[in-house]
Motif scaffolding. Sequence first.
Motif, short mmCIF file in Angstrom:
data_model
loop_
_atom_site.label_atom_id
_atom_site.label_comp_id
_atom_site.label_asym_id
_atom_site.label_seq_id
_atom_site.Cartn_x
_atom_site.Cartn_y
_atom_site.Cartn_z
N GLY A 85 -3.87 7.02 -11.81
CA GLY A 85 -3.02 7.57 -12.88
C GLY A 85 -1.72 8.14 -12.34
N SER A 86 -1.81 8.87 -11.23
CA SER A 86 -0.57 9.47 -10.72
C SER A 86 0.37 8.40 -10.16
N ALA A 87 -0.23 7.36 -9.57
CA ALA A 87 0.61 6.26 -9.07
C ALA A 87 1.37 5.61 -10.23
N LEU A 88 0.62 5.32 -11.30
CA LEU A 88 1.25 4.70 -12.46
C LEU A 88 2.37 5.60 -12.99
N ALA A 89 2.09 6.91 -13.05
CA ALA A 89 3.11 7.85 -13.53
C ALA A 89 4.34 7.83 -12.63
N MET A 90 4.08 7.74 -11.31
CA MET A 90 5.20 7.73 -10.38
C MET A 90 6.05 6.47 -10.56
N TYR A 91 5.41 5.32 -10.67
CA TYR A 91 6.18 4.08 -10.81
C TYR A 91 7.02 4.12 -12.09
N LYS A 92 6.39 4.60 -13.15
CA LYS A 92 7.12 4.64 -14.43
C LYS A 92 8.27 5.62 -14.34
N SER A 93 8.03 6.74 -13.70
CA SER A 93 9.09 7.73 -13.57
C SER A 93 10.23 7.19 -12.70
N PHE A 94 9.88 6.29 -11.78
CA PHE A 94 10.90 5.69 -10.93
C PHE A 94 11.74 4.65 -11.68
N TRP B 122 0.82 -1.22 0.00
CA TRP B 122 0.00 0.00 0.00
C TRP B 122 0.85 1.26 0.00
N THR B 123 0.75 2.03 -1.08
CA THR B 123 1.54 3.25 -1.22
C THR B 123 0.58 4.42 -1.46
N TYR B 124 0.37 5.19 -0.46
CA TYR B 124 -0.63 6.27 -0.54
C TYR B 124 -0.12 7.51 0.19
N LEU B 125 -0.53 8.66 -0.32
CA LEU B 125 -0.26 9.93 0.37
C LEU B 125 -1.60 10.60 0.62
N THR B 126 -1.66 11.31 1.72
CA THR B 126 -2.87 12.08 1.96
C THR B 126 -2.94 13.17 0.88
N ALA C 222 -0.71 16.26 0.52
CA ALA C 222 0.74 16.08 0.45
C ALA C 222 1.22 15.65 -0.93
N ARG C 223 0.28 15.48 -1.85
CA ARG C 223 0.67 14.95 -3.17
C ARG C 223 1.28 16.04 -4.05
N GLY C 224 1.97 15.60 -5.05
CA GLY C 224 2.46 16.52 -6.07
C GLY C 224 3.66 17.34 -5.64
N GLN C 225 4.34 16.92 -4.57
CA GLN C 225 5.51 17.70 -4.11
C GLN C 225 6.75 16.82 -4.05
N GLY C 226 6.67 15.69 -4.70
CA GLY C 226 7.85 14.82 -4.70
C GLY C 226 7.93 13.88 -3.51
N LEU C 227 6.93 13.97 -2.62
CA LEU C 227 7.00 13.10 -1.43
C LEU C 227 6.82 11.62 -1.79
N GLY C 228 5.92 11.39 -2.74
CA GLY C 228 5.65 10.01 -3.14
C GLY C 228 6.92 9.33 -3.62
N LYS C 229 7.61 10.01 -4.48
CA LYS C 229 8.80 9.41 -5.06
C LYS C 229 9.89 9.25 -4.00
N ARG C 230 9.95 10.20 -3.10
CA ARG C 230 10.98 10.11 -2.07
C ARG C 230 10.72 8.91 -1.14
C1 LIG Z 1 0.88 7.79 -6.01
C2 LIG Z 1 1.26 8.90 -5.06
C3 LIG Z 1 1.78 8.30 -3.77
C4 LIG Z 1 2.33 9.75 -5.72
O1 LIG Z 1 2.79 10.69 -4.78
P1 LIG Z 1 3.22 12.19 -5.19
O2 LIG Z 1 3.96 12.75 -4.06
O3 LIG Z 1 2.04 12.87 -5.68
O4 LIG Z 1 4.18 11.94 -6.43
P2 LIG Z 1 5.51 12.72 -6.72
O5 LIG Z 1 5.24 14.18 -6.54
O6 LIG Z 1 6.61 12.14 -5.93
O7 LIG Z 1 5.69 12.41 -8.24
C5 LIG Z 1 6.32 11.24 -8.70
C6 LIG Z 1 6.38 11.25 -10.21
O8 LIG Z 1 5.10 10.96 -10.74
C7 LIG Z 1 4.65 12.04 -11.55
N1 LIG Z 1 3.25 12.27 -11.28
C8 LIG Z 1 2.65 12.31 -10.08
N2 LIG Z 1 1.35 12.53 -10.23
C9 LIG Z 1 1.12 12.63 -11.55
C10 LIG Z 1 -0.04 12.87 -12.32
N3 LIG Z 1 -1.24 13.01 -11.78
N4 LIG Z 1 0.09 12.89 -13.66
C11 LIG Z 1 1.29 12.73 -14.25
N5 LIG Z 1 2.42 12.51 -13.56
C12 LIG Z 1 2.33 12.47 -12.22
C13 LIG Z 1 5.46 13.21 -11.15
O9 LIG Z 1 5.58 14.12 -12.23
C14 LIG Z 1 6.77 12.60 -10.77
O10 LIG Z 1 7.52 12.31 -11.94
P3 LIG Z 1 9.00 12.94 -12.18
O11 LIG Z 1 9.76 12.70 -10.91
O12 LIG Z 1 9.52 12.17 -13.34
O13 LIG Z 1 8.72 14.37 -12.43
C15 LIG Z 1 0.05 9.77 -4.75
O14 LIG Z 1 -0.37 10.40 -5.93
C16 LIG Z 1 -1.10 9.05 -4.17
O15 LIG Z 1 -1.20 8.87 -2.97
N6 LIG Z 1 -2.08 8.64 -5.05
C17 LIG Z 1 -3.24 7.98 -4.65
C18 LIG Z 1 -2.99 6.61 -4.06
C19 LIG Z 1 -2.56 5.58 -5.08
O16 LIG Z 1 -2.97 5.58 -6.19
N7 LIG Z 1 -1.71 4.68 -4.61
C20 LIG Z 1 -1.15 3.66 -5.41
C21 LIG Z 1 -1.95 2.45 -5.37
S1 LIG Z 1 -1.30 1.21 -6.44
#
Ligand SMILES: CC(C)(COP(=O)(O)OP(=O)(O)OC[C@H]1O[C@@H](n2cnc3c(N)ncnc32)[C@H](O)[C@@H]1OP(=O)(O)O)[C@@H](O)C(=O)NCCC(=O)NCCS
Lengths: 277, 255
Positions: free
Chosen positions: A125-134, A77-81, A84-92
């Motif tokens: 979608g943002s999770a998928l983007a984060m994983y791919k970016s990782f 389980w990988t989730y941010l409140t 807190a999203r969109g500031q690089g915390l997820g990736k960190r």
């Molecule tokens: C997934 C999650 C933890 C990401 O955390 P975050 O702090 O928002 O992500 P970051 O700011 O660290 O961004 C990580 C990368 O993903 C990209 N990204 C994040 N959200 C994005 C979005 N909505 N669309 C496109 N790209 C996105 C960022 O650009 C960044 O890429 P980069 O480093 O190449 O620029 C957060 O969005 C979340 O809690 N989502 C809901 C829960 C969820 O879906 N969990 C996963 C279940 S499988």
Amino acid sequence: MNQLADRCVLRSMYKSDLHSVLEIIYQHDDDDGEAAEEELNDLGLEGHHVIVDGDTVLGATGYRPVEGCDQTYYLSWTYLTESARGQGLGKRMLREAMDELANQGARKIFVKVSDYQEDGVNIYGSALAMYKSFGFKEELISQDFYDEGESQTILGYYFDAGSESDDDLQVQEEKPVIRFNGLFEIAETEGAYSFAWTVEKTKGFLNKRNFDAQDVQVGLDAVRDEGGRKVFLTFPSNLVLIHRPLQATGFKYVGRLKDYYEAGLHELHFSHDLSSW
Amino acid sequence: MFPIKDDNPQVATPYAVYALLALNAVAWLLLQGAGSSPALGVSICQYGFIPANVTHASNALNTPEVCGLTAGPGWLAVLSSMFMHGSWMHVIGNLWFLWIFGDNVEDAMGSLRFVIFYLLCGVVAALAQMFSNPGSTIPMVGASGAIGGVMGAYIVLYPRVKVHLLFILVFIFTTFRVPAIAMLGYWIVIQVVGGMTSTGATGGTAFWAHIGGFLAGAILIWLFKDEELLENHPFRGWRQARNPIDIWDDPDNKA
Ligand SMILES: CC(C)(COP(=O)(O)OP(=O)(O)OC[C@H]1O[C@@H](n2cnc3c(N)ncnc32)[C@H](O)[C@@H]1OP(=O)(O)O)[C@@H](O)C(=O)NCCC(=O)NCCS
């Protein structure tokens, strides 16, 4: 905003964090919350982390080892409140958890992502983007996995890019006697079933060496009786006797998770759509 | 021209082949005194198969009476003769062939079935030799009939597999590889020619036993082979075997 990132630390998840963590997950999706609650209570918190700002839990991540595999993990389980999203915390968060795993000698990690749409928006979608970016790479997509129209994508990541195998392991001696011994609805899905199977070391003189098409059909009929939509099965890639019976009963090849068990030994995924019959 | 090895990987441990090799070797060393006199002669008469002994047919070809018609265990000798040999060359040659070809045939059916298959081929071989000259008084010994069956099975199962042959030309030793179909095909042709031309009046190679065993093996293998085990074998059959997993390459079989 940078200040927040500076103040935050990743630490182990404790029982006392569970309430806040589950709240974050429930906020994102009720079904996820339920599944996470059950899973975390059942399997414990080992390998799980929270990111905190002082006393406030902002998010969580974690991993679980896959039993019987060589240093293979699933991301948990990988989730941010939301705030807190969109500031690089997820990736960190991900980076630190993965560094820890790498230090433990991890070889490969997988993550499962749904493509569930809410009001036309893919909420993962943002999770998928984060994983791919990782650096995770898409390995397979199971259509209609969680429910009709909701697929599961599995992505994989090698801790050491050079450890990806070129050759498939062909263990010729491998002639395990495989028997189906039950069926179950897959967790977090609506109507997706799988068969449980066991491996016997020896076979009786006149016994079958492997399940045959008839055995598979019995399982399919049972799933249909239970109102199942689809059947998903996975097997290691070095079994030679499974393919014909699966193909004969209408199973389709979904794809494989490469080097899942160990380098060269993959996990093959098959699906059977009962509604199309 | 002598086979040294085959390019056929072994899948399972060939326990039955090991056991048969050991039994033959033990019989040769202990029962037959490793070929020494008088143990050799006594054992051949005691355990060899004498057609006239069970058929009581007239000795049409006038074979010499080696043992006396009361010797030998009668029909039981069909089995016991399979574990007897006439000379060091005979026992080594036979066991060498069993070693080279037996393991992969055992692979195709499992150990227990292989023992039954082997004995059946030996029985058919002895009967074939008997029918070729029912009145013969010459004791027949040797595992060659049963091993002929193993070769008959091998040619059906693995015709393409390369067999390494040792070729000796005066003092030139060289090896080359031929497909099993060629090597074993040549072997059986030699047996047939031998069977047609030999009078059977003298002891020597039991060509008809070889032919009978070979045919028995080539036919019985269809009954004994285990398709599931063979599925595992990369060199089975006439054509390059498809890997079972390749079935999913077909677009119709993809989700
Ligand atoms: C997934 C999650 C933890 C990401 O955390 P975050 O702090 O928002 O992500 P970051 O700011 O660290 O961004 C990580 C990368 O993903 C990209 N990204 C994040 N959200 C994005 C979005 N909505 N669309 C496109 N790209 C996105 C960022 O650009 C960044 O890429 P980069 O480093 O190449 O620029 C957060 O969005 C979340 O809690 N989502 C809901 C829960 C969820 O879906 N969990 C996963 C279940 S499988």
